[in-house]
Design an enzyme around this catalytic site. Structure first.
Site, PDB file in Angstrom:
ATOM      1  NE  ARG A 154      -8.971 -17.471 -10.269  1.00 12.63           N
ATOM      2  CZ  ARG A 154      -9.377 -16.224 -10.382  1.00 12.63           C
ATOM      3  NH1 ARG A 154      -8.509 -15.305 -10.728  1.00 12.63           N
ATOM      4  NH2 ARG A 154     -10.603 -15.889 -10.113  1.00 12.63           N
ATOM      5  CG  ASP A 203      -3.073 -12.755  -1.454  1.00  9.92           C
ATOM      6  OD1 ASP A 203      -2.773 -12.382  -2.604  1.00  9.92           O
ATOM      7  OD2 ASP A 203      -3.459 -11.972  -0.564  1.00  9.92           O
ATOM      8  NE  ARG A 256      -4.929 -11.609 -12.300  1.00 12.94           N
ATOM      9  CZ  ARG A 256      -5.404 -10.571 -11.612  1.00 12.94           C
ATOM     10  NH1 ARG A 256      -6.692 -10.319 -11.623  1.00 12.94           N
ATOM     11  NH2 ARG A 256      -4.588  -9.783 -10.937  1.00 12.94           N
ATOM     12  CE1 TYR A 259      -5.128  -4.658   0.225  1.00 11.66           C
ATOM     13  CE2 TYR A 259      -2.998  -4.774   1.315  1.00 11.66           C
ATOM     14  CZ  TYR A 259      -3.752  -4.540   0.186  1.00 11.66           C
ATOM     15  OH  TYR A 259      -3.148  -4.180  -0.975  1.00 11.66           O
ATOM     16  NE  ARG A 287       0.581 -10.597  -6.765  1.00 10.04           N
ATOM     17  CZ  ARG A 287      -0.424  -9.728  -6.704  1.00 10.04           C
ATOM     18  NH1 ARG A 287      -1.079  -9.389  -7.774  1.00 10.04           N
ATOM     19  NH2 ARG A 287      -0.786  -9.244  -5.550  1.00 10.04           N
TER      20      ARG A 287
HETATM   21  O1  CP3 Z   1       4.594 -13.457  -6.393  1.00  7.65           O
HETATM   22  C1  CP3 Z   1       3.961 -14.525  -6.581  1.00  7.65           C
HETATM   23  O2  CP3 Z   1       3.825 -15.003  -7.721  1.00  7.65           O
HETATM   24  C2  CP3 Z   1       3.469 -15.308  -5.386  1.00  7.65           C
HETATM   25  C3  CP3 Z   1       2.073 -15.182  -5.079  1.00  7.65           C
HETATM   26  C4  CP3 Z   1       1.553 -13.862  -4.540  1.00  7.65           C
HETATM   27  C5  CP3 Z   1       0.244 -13.415  -4.792  1.00  7.65           C
HETATM   28  N1  CP3 Z   1       0.035 -12.291  -4.050  1.00  7.65           N
HETATM   29  C6  CP3 Z   1      -0.730 -14.065  -5.670  1.00  7.65           C
HETATM   30  C7  CP3 Z   1      -1.904 -13.312  -6.137  1.00  7.65           C
HETATM   31  C8  CP3 Z   1       2.163 -12.932  -3.675  1.00  7.65           C
HETATM   32  C9  CP3 Z   1       3.582 -12.890  -3.146  1.00  7.65           C
HETATM   33  C10 CP3 Z   1       1.174 -11.962  -3.363  1.00  7.65           C
HETATM   34  C11 CP3 Z   1       1.425 -10.848  -2.434  1.00  7.65           C
HETATM   35  C12 CP3 Z   1       0.379  -9.851  -2.217  1.00  7.65           C
HETATM   36  N2  CP3 Z   1      -0.981 -10.036  -2.174  1.00  7.65           N
HETATM   37  C13 CP3 Z   1       0.644  -8.507  -1.898  1.00  7.65           C
HETATM   38  C14 CP3 Z   1       2.022  -7.908  -1.714  1.00  7.65           C
HETATM   39  C15 CP3 Z   1       2.715  -7.641  -2.993  1.00  7.65           C
HETATM   40  C16 CP3 Z   1       2.108  -6.539  -3.811  1.00  7.65           C
HETATM   41  O3  CP3 Z   1       1.605  -6.848  -4.921  1.00  7.65           O
HETATM   42  O4  CP3 Z   1       2.155  -5.376  -3.371  1.00  7.65           O
HETATM   43  C17 CP3 Z   1      -0.597  -7.859  -1.742  1.00  7.65           C
HETATM   44  C18 CP3 Z   1      -0.792  -6.407  -1.413  1.00  7.65           C
HETATM   45  C19 CP3 Z   1      -1.614  -8.845  -1.901  1.00  7.65           C
HETATM   46  C20 CP3 Z   1      -3.087  -8.669  -1.751  1.00  7.65           C
HETATM   47  C21 CP3 Z   1      -3.795  -8.943  -3.009  1.00  7.65           C
HETATM   48  N3  CP3 Z   1      -3.926 -10.193  -3.589  1.00  7.65           N
HETATM   49  C22 CP3 Z   1      -4.463  -8.018  -3.842  1.00  7.65           C
HETATM   50  C23 CP3 Z   1      -4.546  -6.522  -3.589  1.00  7.65           C
HETATM   51  C24 CP3 Z   1      -4.981  -8.739  -4.924  1.00  7.65           C
HETATM   52  C25 CP3 Z   1      -5.902  -8.235  -6.018  1.00  7.65           C
HETATM   53  C26 CP3 Z   1      -5.164  -7.507  -7.063  1.00  7.65           C
HETATM   54  C27 CP3 Z   1      -5.152  -8.307  -8.328  1.00  7.65           C
HETATM   55  O5  CP3 Z   1      -4.076  -8.330  -8.983  1.00  7.65           O
HETATM   56  O6  CP3 Z   1      -6.188  -8.856  -8.693  1.00  7.65           O
HETATM   57  C28 CP3 Z   1      -4.600 -10.092  -4.767  1.00  7.65           C
HETATM   58  C29 CP3 Z   1      -4.899 -11.207  -5.685  1.00  7.65           C
HETATM   59  C30 CP3 Z   1      -3.768 -12.057  -6.141  1.00  7.65           C
HETATM   60  N4  CP3 Z   1      -2.732 -12.516  -5.387  1.00  7.65           N
HETATM   61  C31 CP3 Z   1      -3.614 -12.577  -7.464  1.00  7.65           C
HETATM   62  C32 CP3 Z   1      -2.462 -13.377  -7.449  1.00  7.65           C
HETATM   63  C33 CP3 Z   1      -1.912 -14.189  -8.589  1.00  7.65           C
HETATM   64  C34 CP3 Z   1      -4.597 -12.392  -8.598  1.00  7.65           C
HETATM   65  C35 CP3 Z   1      -5.728 -13.308  -8.307  1.00  7.65           C
HETATM   66  C36 CP3 Z   1      -6.363 -13.950  -9.502  1.00  7.65           C
HETATM   67  O7  CP3 Z   1      -5.844 -14.958 -10.051  1.00  7.65           O
HETATM   68  O8  CP3 Z   1      -7.444 -13.469  -9.851  1.00  7.65           O
END
Ligand code: CP3
Length: 344
Positions: A38, A75, A29, A152, A25
């Protein structure tokens, strides 16, 4: 020659004097520049599907910190969407999806070859990045592992214990296994296109692997990752794969051999010295630093970073966190971690 890149050298099994580094990640944010882009994109999904802006946020942490790898900004839930599930994000809560729990709903998913209609912008992001990244930076593509994606799709949202997925597995095995198979097949095609577009390595995120017990861990975490890895390596000889069965604990032992992955990512629930002895003996490892150090910083961050580097210095190692960096992290702590790893 590509093999000069430090991340690719570590993935190939080389022990380097200083471990290369990137962070789960890393575009996110905690960075003001991410929040600005964003806001320009609108919502999170619009950012994922906008190749210019998704490439821009992928590049931001590379410019700011000079990480050795960039991870595609996307994602794991885009594949379910491409298979026909409705997907939206509720601010402050997380993802919501239409659910798949019956044979009818499973049958209504789109055929695998249709996923590219939705996912083409992601491949475009990868090709922009493969042109724009510095020569020394490795481009990592990724997908969710089938079990985690299924949790999910079955629950329609994140759950603390993956209860709905475990229930479907117990109550309607054919639908559960059918869904795992559809995700496995889709993931092979999705990652194959990312590699065609320029991804130099791919990572499988099995964030909820730890909730699978006994044979289920082998059957639904390891086996699908093995199938995906084998199919990708057959089509793209030499492509390195990172497997991340988060929460595997003692079952991290043997994951390299069981999945065919070149690198195993470990969370913060295992000790680095144990990882060296029981996991790194089989190949490259990555991860382990607790993400909360990026919030709190200070001496604890420095000493834990040094401890992990020292424990893993005699084998192939890529420095990383045990899970994603959180929005409340301080960007200066990330710099402190990098300076500590690089010995500045
Ligand atoms: O690592 C990186 O920087 C690459 C991008 C990436 C994102 N999500 C961007 C993201 C990667 C590799 C993921 C993987 C992901 N997404 C996983 C597996 C890794 C982990 O964290 O366990 C999972 C379970 C998801 C599903 C997901 N996406 C959830 C549960 C959420 C909400 C939680 C949150 O932090 O808000 C997301 C949103 C998400 N994916 C964000 C980002 C940067 C936040 C979104 C935003 O900008 O509001």
């Amino acid at each position: 020659m590509a093999q000069q890149k430090t991340i690719l050298r570590a993935l190939a099994g080389e022990t380097l004097p200083t471990p290369p580094i990137w962070m789960m990640r890393q575009a996110g944010r905690y960075l003001p520049e991410y929040k600005a882009t964003r806001a320009q994109a609108g919502d999170f999904l619009s950012l994922c599907y906008n190749p210019e802006l998704a490439a821009e946020v992928t590049l931001q942490p590379i410019r700011r910190y000079g990480f050795d790898a960039a991870i595609l900004f996307a994602d794991i839930l885009l594949l379910p969407q491409a298979l026909g599930a409705d997907l939206w994000f509720v601010t402050g809560e997380g993802p919501r999806l239409s659910t798949i729990t019956t044979a009818d709903e499973l049958a209504q998913l789109k055929p695998t070859e249709a996923i590219h209609d939705t996912l083409n912008p992601i491949y475009e992001t990868v090709s922009i990045l493969s042109r724009e990244l510095p020569d020394e930076t490795t481009l990592i593509g990724f997908a969710g592992a089938p079990w985690t994606v299924a949790t999910y799709m079955i629950a329609g949202q994140g759950t603390p214990d993956q209860g709905p997925a475990h229930a479907l597995k117990a109550e309607n095995r054919p639908v559960f296994e059918g869904l795992i198979n559809r995700i496995t097949e889709g993931t092979i095609e999705y990652l194959s296109k990312q590699i065609d577009a320029g991804a130099e390595c791919v990572k499988l995120f099995d964030s909820w692997a730890g909730s699978l017990q006994g044979d289920d861990f082998t059957e639904f975490s390891i086996k699908p990752m093995q199938q995906i890895t084998a199919a990708l390596k057959e089509r793209h000889p030499g492509i390195p794969v990172i497997a991340f069965p988060r929460g595997a604990g003692e079952r991290y032992v043997g994951v390299h051999a069981a999945t065919g992955a070149d690198c195993v990512a470990v969370d913060d629930g295992v000790d680095a010295a144990w990882v060296a002895e029981h996991v790194q003996i089989d190949g490259c490892v990555q991860g382990n630093l607790k993400s909360s150090h990026m919030v709190t910083g200070g001496d604890a961050l420095v000493s834990e970073t040094r401890r992990i580097c020292a424990a893993l210095k005699n084998g192939p190692h890529i420095f990383n966190l045990g899970h994603g960096i959180t929005p409340d992290a301080d960007p200066e702590n990330v710099q402190l971690m990098i300076d500590t790893v690089r010995g500045a």
